[in-house]
Scaffold this active site. Structure first.
Site, PDB file in Angstrom:
ATOM      1  N   ARG A 197      -6.586  18.476   1.533  1.00  0.00           N
ATOM      2  CA  ARG A 197      -6.035  17.141   1.297  1.00  0.00           C
ATOM      3  C   ARG A 197      -4.518  17.118   1.510  1.00  0.00           C
ATOM      4  O   ARG A 197      -3.946  16.099   1.858  1.00  0.00           O
ATOM      5  CB  ARG A 197      -6.379  16.666  -0.116  1.00  0.00           C
ATOM      6  CG  ARG A 197      -6.064  15.200  -0.296  1.00  0.00           C
ATOM      7  CD  ARG A 197      -6.385  14.604  -1.663  1.00  0.00           C
ATOM      8  NE  ARG A 197      -7.310  15.308  -2.486  1.00  0.00           N
ATOM      9  CZ  ARG A 197      -6.988  15.936  -3.629  1.00  0.00           C
ATOM     10  NH1 ARG A 197      -5.741  15.941  -4.063  1.00  0.00           N
ATOM     11  NH2 ARG A 197      -7.913  16.544  -4.328  1.00  0.00           N
TER      12      ARG A 197
ATOM     13  N   TYR B   3       4.142  -8.548   7.819  1.00  0.00           N
ATOM     14  CA  TYR B   3       2.772  -8.377   8.331  1.00  0.00           C
ATOM     15  C   TYR B   3       1.781  -8.928   7.306  1.00  0.00           C
ATOM     16  O   TYR B   3       1.853  -8.609   6.115  1.00  0.00           O
ATOM     17  CB  TYR B   3       2.583  -6.864   8.537  1.00  0.00           C
ATOM     18  CG  TYR B   3       1.250  -6.392   9.035  1.00  0.00           C
ATOM     19  CD1 TYR B   3       0.759  -6.771  10.270  1.00  0.00           C
ATOM     20  CD2 TYR B   3       0.487  -5.517   8.254  1.00  0.00           C
ATOM     21  CE1 TYR B   3      -0.451  -6.294  10.724  1.00  0.00           C
ATOM     22  CE2 TYR B   3      -0.727  -5.028   8.714  1.00  0.00           C
ATOM     23  CZ  TYR B   3      -1.198  -5.432   9.955  1.00  0.00           C
ATOM     24  OH  TYR B   3      -2.392  -4.959  10.393  1.00  0.00           O
TER      25      TYR B   3
ATOM     26  N   ASP C   8       9.094  -1.504   7.150  1.00  0.00           N
ATOM     27  CA  ASP C   8       8.021  -1.324   8.125  1.00  0.00           C
ATOM     28  C   ASP C   8       8.701  -1.231   9.488  1.00  0.00           C
ATOM     29  O   ASP C   8       9.191  -2.222  10.021  1.00  0.00           O
ATOM     30  CB  ASP C   8       7.049  -2.510   8.045  1.00  0.00           C
ATOM     31  CG  ASP C   8       5.847  -2.344   8.970  1.00  0.00           C
ATOM     32  OD1 ASP C   8       5.981  -1.666  10.005  1.00  0.00           O
ATOM     33  OD2 ASP C   8       4.782  -2.919   8.661  1.00  0.00           O
TER      34      ASP C   8
ATOM     35  N   LYS D 161      -0.032   2.247  16.410  1.00  0.00           N
ATOM     36  CA  LYS D 161       0.589   1.488  17.489  1.00  0.00           C
ATOM     37  C   LYS D 161       1.245   2.448  18.499  1.00  0.00           C
ATOM     38  O   LYS D 161       0.556   3.272  19.055  1.00  0.00           O
ATOM     39  CB  LYS D 161       1.579   0.490  16.890  1.00  0.00           C
ATOM     40  CG  LYS D 161       0.969  -0.368  15.749  1.00  0.00           C
ATOM     41  CD  LYS D 161      -0.082  -1.340  16.239  1.00  0.00           C
ATOM     42  CE  LYS D 161      -0.924  -1.948  15.121  1.00  0.00           C
ATOM     43  NZ  LYS D 161      -0.198  -2.632  14.062  1.00  0.00           N
TER      44      LYS D 161
HETATM   45  C1  LIG Z   1      -0.631  -2.914  12.724  1.00  0.00           C
HETATM   46  C2  LIG Z   1       0.489  -3.027  11.773  1.00  0.00           C
HETATM   47  C3  LIG Z   1       0.383  -2.504  10.486  1.00  0.00           C
HETATM   48  C4  LIG Z   1      -0.889  -1.909   9.939  1.00  0.00           C
HETATM   49  O1  LIG Z   1      -1.270  -0.769  10.577  1.00  0.00           O
HETATM   50  P1  LIG Z   1      -2.803  -0.258  10.599  1.00  0.00           P
HETATM   51  O2  LIG Z   1      -2.663   1.103  11.161  1.00  0.00           O
HETATM   52  O3  LIG Z   1      -3.545  -1.227  11.475  1.00  0.00           O
HETATM   53  O4  LIG Z   1      -3.294  -0.293   9.192  1.00  0.00           O
HETATM   54  C5  LIG Z   1       1.491  -2.591   9.661  1.00  0.00           C
HETATM   55  N1  LIG Z   1       2.627  -3.170  10.070  1.00  0.00           N
HETATM   56  C6  LIG Z   1       2.764  -3.688  11.294  1.00  0.00           C
HETATM   57  C7  LIG Z   1       4.056  -4.304  11.681  1.00  0.00           C
HETATM   58  C8  LIG Z   1       1.697  -3.643  12.185  1.00  0.00           C
HETATM   59  O5  LIG Z   1       1.830  -4.196  13.377  1.00  0.00           O
END
Ligand SMILES: *Cc1c(COP(=O)(O)O)cnc(C)c1O
Length: 400
Positions: free
Chosen positions: A62, A115, A187, A212
């Site tokens: 983990r 988001y 973020d 992403k």
């Molecule tokens: C896609 C996204 C997330 C979430 O990510 P996941 O891997 O899909 O959970 C968070 N913040 C932003 C800006 C995003 O585009």
């Protein structure tokens, strides 16, 4: 070291790679020790051994295997962090980071352009736990001081904002936070560490949906948070308590994606600028929302703090309705509709109601707001596709 070189070398210490180029893919739940002393050394001195960076040791699955440690090392190097923690997706990285620093009775300042699932977490789980959330205007800058309460523990940023792309004045917000001993987290998914390094600007925790651009190939879900020395012990211990971990196969794949992050980001950026500039001149397009365009709120901060853009931007159509948007999007050849972005392929999204739910400045544009992700296809093909789509939109509006 220059950032393109860092993408190539990060996390490739010989203790992870052996004689190969890439770190080994090490799948394990159980790590075994030969002596009591070795086991104690790996596990009990948590602060030394489990630092998410080069001092970390394998202990139990983990906590990650050597593949995880190589990835954490790479992220620490790219973000300028002392520790990094992986999560099964970006949303898990965001929620675990918030839970690591907030308790019942605390107050959170959340950016209003956040988001959508992050907002849902605030309104759901955090509200249920007795955490008070205020949403602030992304353009607030140093005026954020006026929203700080005695119980404010975290200021959360996302820049550029989801869907509408407002760029925040990060240094001013960080200054206000530091004056009040408030933890800041951002973020940073849009920029990736290639185009913006929040910790260099004093932010405590930088969070990514590695789903992403870091992975970049639309085949992995992964999240990561990187912290400075102030925030790391609290992020590490709470994330571990929450049982957060991720598959080493996904971590390995993402580490491979990172090697080409620089060339992909530059190409996405160049392609998207061509398509966005074409759209800006189109008579059916009212506005392009792109942080590298002067018309974008916070453009000056983008120029000052970021080293580049990516493939993501939005447009506001002059006129639209659900049926006309369907006519435009349904028959596109290269743009498929789908959530997420940051892969090699182009995507298009009818935005829907998320910006209408904002607390400070709700958008009332529903069907007129469209988000695009420009992939690595030839921009001429993409423009031709969009051009035909916009003519279908025109026909539907004219006939209505
Ligand atoms: C896609 C996204 C997330 C979430 O990510 P996941 O891997 O899909 O959970 C968070 N913040 C932003 C800006 C995003 O585009």
């Amino acid at each position: 070291m220059k950032k393109d070189t860092a993408l190539i070398t990060a996390g490739r210490d010989k203790k992870y790679t052996g004689s190969a180029v890439n770190p080994k893919l090490s799948r394990a739940s159980t790590i075994v020790f030969d002596t009591v002393a070795e086991m104690a050394q790996a596990g009990f001195d948590k602060n030394y051994q489990f630092d998410g960076g080069s001092q970390a040791a394998e202990y139990y699955g983990r906590r990650g295997t050597s593949t995880t440690l190589a990835f954490n090392d790479a992220m620490c190097e790219l973000e300028g962090a002392v520790g990094s923690y992986v999560y099964p997706c970006g949303t898990a990285a965001i929620t675990a980071s918030l839970l690591s620093f907030l308790s019942a009775g605390d107050h959170l300042l959340m950016v209003d352009s956040v988001y959508e699932p992050t907002r849902e977490f605030c309104q759901g789980t955090l509200a249920r736990m007795g955490i008070d959330v205020s949403y602030y205007d992304p353009m607030i800058g140093k005026r954020i001081s006026s929203l700080v309460q005695d119980n404010t523990k975290v200021i959360f940023l996302e820049s550029p904002g989801s869907l509408t792309m407002e760029v925040q004045d990060v240094p001013s917000i960080v200054e206000a936070a530091k004056a009040n001993s408030i933890t800041t987290m951002i973020d940073n998914t849009y920029a990736s560490p290639f185009n913006f390094r929040p910790l260099d600007f004093g932010v405590d925790v930088s969070i990514h949906s590695a789903t992403k651009y870091l992975n970049g190939h639309s085949d992995v879900m992964l999240g990561v948070a990187s912290a400075n020395a102030n925030a790391w012990p609290q992020l590490r211990d709470n994330s571990y308590e929450l049982g957060q971990c991720a598959s080493v196969d996904d971590i390995y794949t993402t580490l491979r994606g990172i090697r080409t992050l620089g060339v992909r980001m530059r190409e996405h950026q160049a392609n998207a600028l061509k398509v966005a500039s074409w759209l800006e001149k189109h008579d059916l397009v009212e506005r392009v929302l792109h942080p590298a365009f002067e018309s974008c709120p916070g453009y000056e901060f983008f120029q000052r703090d970021f080293s580049g853009a990516n493939g993501l931007f939005s447009i506001v159509l002059r006129d639209a309705n659900r049926k006309a948007v369907s006519a435009m999007l349904d028959d596109l050849v290269h743009f498929k509709m789908g959530f997420s972005w940051g892969g090699f392929e182009s995507l298009i999204l009818p935005v829907g109601s998320a910006p209408a739910k904002r607390a400070q400045a709700p958008w009332k544009l529903d069907s007129r707001l469209i988000r695009l992700h420009i992939g690595l296809e030839d921009s001429d093909d993409l423009i031709q596709d969009l051009s035909a789509g916009l003519e279908r939109l025109r026909e539907e509006l004219t006939n209505a």
